[in-house]
Design an enzyme around this catalytic site. Structure first.
Site, PDB file in Angstrom:
ATOM      1  N   ASN A 127      -1.847   4.192  -3.896  1.00 20.22           N
ATOM      2  CA  ASN A 127      -2.750   5.121  -3.038  1.00 20.22           C
ATOM      3  C   ASN A 127      -2.222   6.460  -2.965  1.00 20.22           C
ATOM      4  O   ASN A 127      -2.966   7.446  -3.091  1.00 20.22           O
ATOM      5  CB  ASN A 127      -3.275   4.646  -1.883  1.00 20.22           C
ATOM      6  CG  ASN A 127      -3.534   5.730  -0.838  1.00 20.22           C
ATOM      7  OD1 ASN A 127      -4.910   6.437  -0.898  1.00 20.22           O
ATOM      8  ND2 ASN A 127      -2.822   6.060   0.120  1.00 20.22           N
ATOM      9  N   TYR A 178      -3.108  17.321 -11.911  1.00 20.00           N
ATOM     10  CA  TYR A 178      -3.900  16.474 -10.773  1.00 20.00           C
ATOM     11  C   TYR A 178      -4.827  15.478 -11.648  1.00 20.00           C
ATOM     12  O   TYR A 178      -4.905  14.233 -11.725  1.00 20.00           O
ATOM     13  CB  TYR A 178      -4.370  16.663  -9.733  1.00 20.00           C
ATOM     14  CG  TYR A 178      -5.106  15.914  -8.704  1.00 20.00           C
ATOM     15  CD1 TYR A 178      -4.321  14.766  -7.993  1.00 20.00           C
ATOM     16  CD2 TYR A 178      -6.424  15.798  -8.603  1.00 20.00           C
ATOM     17  CE1 TYR A 178      -4.974  13.920  -7.127  1.00 20.00           C
ATOM     18  CE2 TYR A 178      -7.095  14.926  -7.903  1.00 20.00           C
ATOM     19  CZ  TYR A 178      -6.306  14.121  -7.142  1.00 20.00           C
ATOM     20  OH  TYR A 178      -7.090  13.228  -6.208  1.00 20.00           O
ATOM     21  N   THR A 210      -9.112  14.649   4.775  1.00 17.36           N
ATOM     22  CA  THR A 210      -7.598  14.189   5.050  1.00 17.36           C
ATOM     23  C   THR A 210      -6.762  15.249   4.827  1.00 17.36           C
ATOM     24  O   THR A 210      -7.359  16.512   4.326  1.00 17.36           O
ATOM     25  CB  THR A 210      -7.282  13.301   3.958  1.00 17.36           C
ATOM     26  OG1 THR A 210      -7.154  13.836   2.400  1.00 17.36           O
ATOM     27  CG2 THR A 210      -8.043  11.772   3.856  1.00 17.36           C
ATOM     28  N   LYS A 269      -4.801  11.505 -12.767  1.00 14.47           N
ATOM     29  CA  LYS A 269      -5.857  10.638 -12.409  1.00 14.47           C
ATOM     30  C   LYS A 269      -6.541   9.971 -13.871  1.00 14.47           C
ATOM     31  O   LYS A 269      -6.965   8.765 -13.961  1.00 14.47           O
ATOM     32  CB  LYS A 269      -6.780  11.085 -11.487  1.00 14.47           C
ATOM     33  CG  LYS A 269      -6.149  11.730 -10.155  1.00 14.47           C
ATOM     34  CD  LYS A 269      -5.776  10.428  -9.740  1.00 14.47           C
ATOM     35  CE  LYS A 269      -5.185  10.823  -7.824  1.00 14.47           C
ATOM     36  NZ  LYS A 269      -4.479   9.586  -7.071  1.00 14.47           N
ATOM     37  N   ILE A 290       0.993  -1.094   0.020  1.00 15.68           N
ATOM     38  CA  ILE A 290       0.101   0.085   0.045  1.00 15.68           C
ATOM     39  C   ILE A 290       1.038   1.269   0.022  1.00 15.68           C
ATOM     40  O   ILE A 290       1.680   1.505   0.937  1.00 15.68           O
ATOM     41  CB  ILE A 290      -0.782  -0.055   1.156  1.00 15.68           C
ATOM     42  CG1 ILE A 290      -1.761  -1.317   1.192  1.00 15.68           C
ATOM     43  CG2 ILE A 290      -1.715   1.382   1.301  1.00 15.68           C
ATOM     44  CD1 ILE A 290      -2.749  -1.411   2.259  1.00 15.68           C
TER      45      ILE A 290
HETATM   46  N1  LIG Z   1      -9.076  13.246   0.068  1.00 12.38           N
HETATM   47  C1  LIG Z   1      -9.727  13.280  -0.825  1.00 12.38           C
HETATM   48  O1  LIG Z   1     -10.674  13.768  -0.873  1.00 12.38           O
HETATM   49  C2  LIG Z   1      -9.652  12.419  -2.012  1.00 12.38           C
HETATM   50  C3  LIG Z   1     -10.498  12.564  -3.326  1.00 12.38           C
HETATM   51  C4  LIG Z   1     -10.330  11.892  -4.398  1.00 12.38           C
HETATM   52  C5  LIG Z   1      -8.971  11.080  -4.525  1.00 12.38           C
HETATM   53  N2  LIG Z   1      -8.127  10.920  -3.440  1.00 12.38           N
HETATM   54  C6  LIG Z   1      -7.068  10.127  -3.956  1.00 12.38           C
HETATM   55  O2  LIG Z   1      -6.661   9.280  -2.527  1.00 12.38           O
HETATM   56  C7  LIG Z   1      -5.423   8.877  -2.447  1.00 12.38           C
HETATM   57  C8  LIG Z   1      -4.936   9.196  -0.880  1.00 12.38           C
HETATM   58  O3  LIG Z   1      -5.209  10.516  -0.665  1.00 12.38           O
HETATM   59  P1  LIG Z   1      -5.404  11.063   0.736  1.00 12.38           P
HETATM   60  O4  LIG Z   1      -6.441  12.230   0.826  1.00 12.38           O
HETATM   61  O5  LIG Z   1      -5.349   9.925   1.971  1.00 12.38           O
HETATM   62  O6  LIG Z   1      -3.770  11.730   1.104  1.00 12.38           O
HETATM   63  P2  LIG Z   1      -3.055  12.384   2.179  1.00 12.38           P
HETATM   64  O7  LIG Z   1      -3.857  12.338   3.566  1.00 12.38           O
HETATM   65  O8  LIG Z   1      -2.439  13.770   2.004  1.00 12.38           O
HETATM   66  O9  LIG Z   1      -2.036  11.084   2.358  1.00 12.38           O
HETATM   67  C9  LIG Z   1      -1.106  11.094   1.134  1.00 12.38           C
HETATM   68  C10 LIG Z   1      -0.294   9.703   1.404  1.00 12.38           C
HETATM   69  O10 LIG Z   1       0.582   9.905   0.325  1.00 12.38           O
HETATM   70  C11 LIG Z   1       2.077   9.585   0.904  1.00 12.38           C
HETATM   71  N3  LIG Z   1       2.726  10.491  -0.080  1.00 12.38           N
HETATM   72  C12 LIG Z   1       2.833  11.737  -0.526  1.00 12.38           C
HETATM   73  N4  LIG Z   1       3.947  12.070  -1.048  1.00 12.38           N
HETATM   74  C13 LIG Z   1       4.624  11.081  -1.106  1.00 12.38           C
HETATM   75  C14 LIG Z   1       6.099  10.674  -1.607  1.00 12.38           C
HETATM   76  N5  LIG Z   1       6.719  11.673  -2.340  1.00 12.38           N
HETATM   77  N6  LIG Z   1       6.602   9.376  -1.524  1.00 12.38           N
HETATM   78  C15 LIG Z   1       5.901   8.491  -0.726  1.00 12.38           C
HETATM   79  N7  LIG Z   1       4.654   8.642  -0.479  1.00 12.38           N
HETATM   80  C16 LIG Z   1       4.207   9.850  -0.478  1.00 12.38           C
HETATM   81  C17 LIG Z   1       1.888  10.301   2.312  1.00 12.38           C
HETATM   82  O11 LIG Z   1       3.128   9.663   3.085  1.00 12.38           O
HETATM   83  P3  LIG Z   1       4.390  10.455   3.525  1.00 12.38           P
HETATM   84  O12 LIG Z   1       4.017  11.854   3.517  1.00 12.38           O
HETATM   85  O13 LIG Z   1       4.846   9.747   4.892  1.00 12.38           O
HETATM   86  O14 LIG Z   1       5.442  10.203   2.491  1.00 12.38           O
HETATM   87  C18 LIG Z   1       0.573   9.971   2.742  1.00 12.38           C
HETATM   88  O15 LIG Z   1       0.618   8.581   3.395  1.00 12.38           O
HETATM   89  C19 LIG Z   1      -4.661   9.869  -3.342  1.00 12.38           C
HETATM   90  O16 LIG Z   1      -4.307   9.265  -4.578  1.00 12.38           O
HETATM   91  C20 LIG Z   1      -5.826  11.046  -3.626  1.00 12.38           C
HETATM   92  O17 LIG Z   1      -5.430  11.543  -4.950  1.00 12.38           O
HETATM   93  C21 LIG Z   1      -8.396  11.638  -2.429  1.00 12.38           C
END
Ligand SMILES: NC(=O)c1ccc[n+]([C@@H]2O[C@H](COP(=O)([O-])OP(=O)(O)OC[C@H]3O[C@@H](n4cnc5c(N)ncnc54)[C@H](OP(=O)(O)O)[C@@H]3O)[C@@H](O)[C@H]2O)c1
Length: 238
Positions: free
Chosen positions: A75, A141, A178, A145, A6
């Site tokens: 993810n 972005y 998030t 996607k 993951i």
């Molecule tokens: N939140 C929403 O409303 C939403 C809506 C549609 C889609 N999504 C999608 O859902 C997924 C998860 O989003 P989220 O909202 O859970 O985001 P989040 O809370 O910002 O978490 C992002 C995760 O990605 C990791 N990450 C970021 N940059 C990284 C890097 N350079 N190397 C390795 N890991 C990295 C972070 O870990 P570290 O910082 O520890 O590296 C963190 O665990 C994403 O693909 C996003 O596009 C989210």
């Protein structure tokens, strides 16, 4: 043992999904991110900056003992610069493409090379509604996607042609409370005409909590009847 890889396991949706899957003693999870605060005997953290393509190219999937299934959840993702084309920082364009699209492609390719066996596999790409309709200021972005969706559709064709024991899903998770949404709410209105809508999502309680979304994502992993359509959304079942 069901093995999971993951990306982005440290925060948000990835963290909630990891914690949920750890409730089952038949699961072992490799969490890939830059930081980690999960400690569990069925969990191993792999520290990689997934924007660093050389590091991703060097990553080797481990040998897995007694695997009954292998699941890769792509993810980790960032929105990147919220600015109109013409105002973007070159390095941020590149790092956003790297993390959101190129790294998932590299990981899928490497996973298939490494586990070239009959073990049941699932690739779950976390996509977004933003890959399916345009949002100003989110140019890169949205493109990443949309690319992830198309990559998934092509991979599905290849799976069918080769009759492989693999499935692929590109799942939009809905809007979740998030760090990503927090980042979006801080954008400059001049670069993002929808900002008020996103502020209202938070104020109206419209954002799903990551644990509820993780439960829906887990259903797509475990329930084969939900795996018919490659391009899918948690809204298909919520
Ligand atoms: N939140 C929403 O409303 C939403 C809506 C549609 C889609 N999504 C999608 O859902 C997924 C998860 O989003 P989220 O909202 O859970 O985001 P989040 O809370 O910002 O978490 C992002 C995760 O990605 C990791 N990450 C970021 N940059 C990284 C890097 N350079 N190397 C390795 N890991 C990295 C972070 O870990 P570290 O910082 O520890 O590296 C963190 O665990 C994403 O693909 C996003 O596009 C989210």
């Amino acid at each position: 043992m069901n093995y999971y890889f993951i990306t982005g396991s440290s925060k948000g949706l990835g963290r909630s999904l990891t914690e949920l899957l750890l409730n089952d003693e038949n699961n072992f999870i490799y969490g890939i991110s830059r930081t980690n605060n999960i400690n569990h005997e069925q969990f191993q953290h792999l520290k990689i900056d997934l924007t660093d393509l050389d590091a991703v190219k060097q990553f080797q999937f481990p040998e897995l003992k007694n695997a009954t299934s292998i699941t890769l959840v792509n993810n980790a993702g960032i929105v990147g610069d919220i600015k109109y084309l013409g105002n973007l920082d070159c390095d941020k364009i590149i790092s956003t493409y790297n993390l959101n699209l190129i790294t998932p492609t590299l990981l899928i390719n490497q996973l298939l090379k490494t586990y070239n066996n009959g073990v049941k596999k699932l690739v779950l790409n976390i996509s977004s509604g933003a890959g399916r309709s345009p949002i100003d200021g989110w140019n890169v972005y949205c493109a990443t996607k949309a690319g992830l969706d198309m990559l998934s559709l092509v991979f599905k064709e290849e799976i069918k042609n080769k009759n492989l024991n693999i499935n692929i899903l590109s799942l939009a998770p809905g809007i979740i409370d998030t760090g990503m949404q927090e980042f979006i709410r801080k954008a400059d209105e001049a670069n993002f005409s929808n900002i008020e809508r996103f502020i209202e999502y938070k104020n109206n309680g419209d954002l799903a909590d990551p644990i509820s979304t993780a439960k829906l994502v887990a259903k797509f992993i475990s329930d084969k009847t939900l795996q018919g359509n490659t391009i899918c959304s948690v809204r298909d079942i919520s």
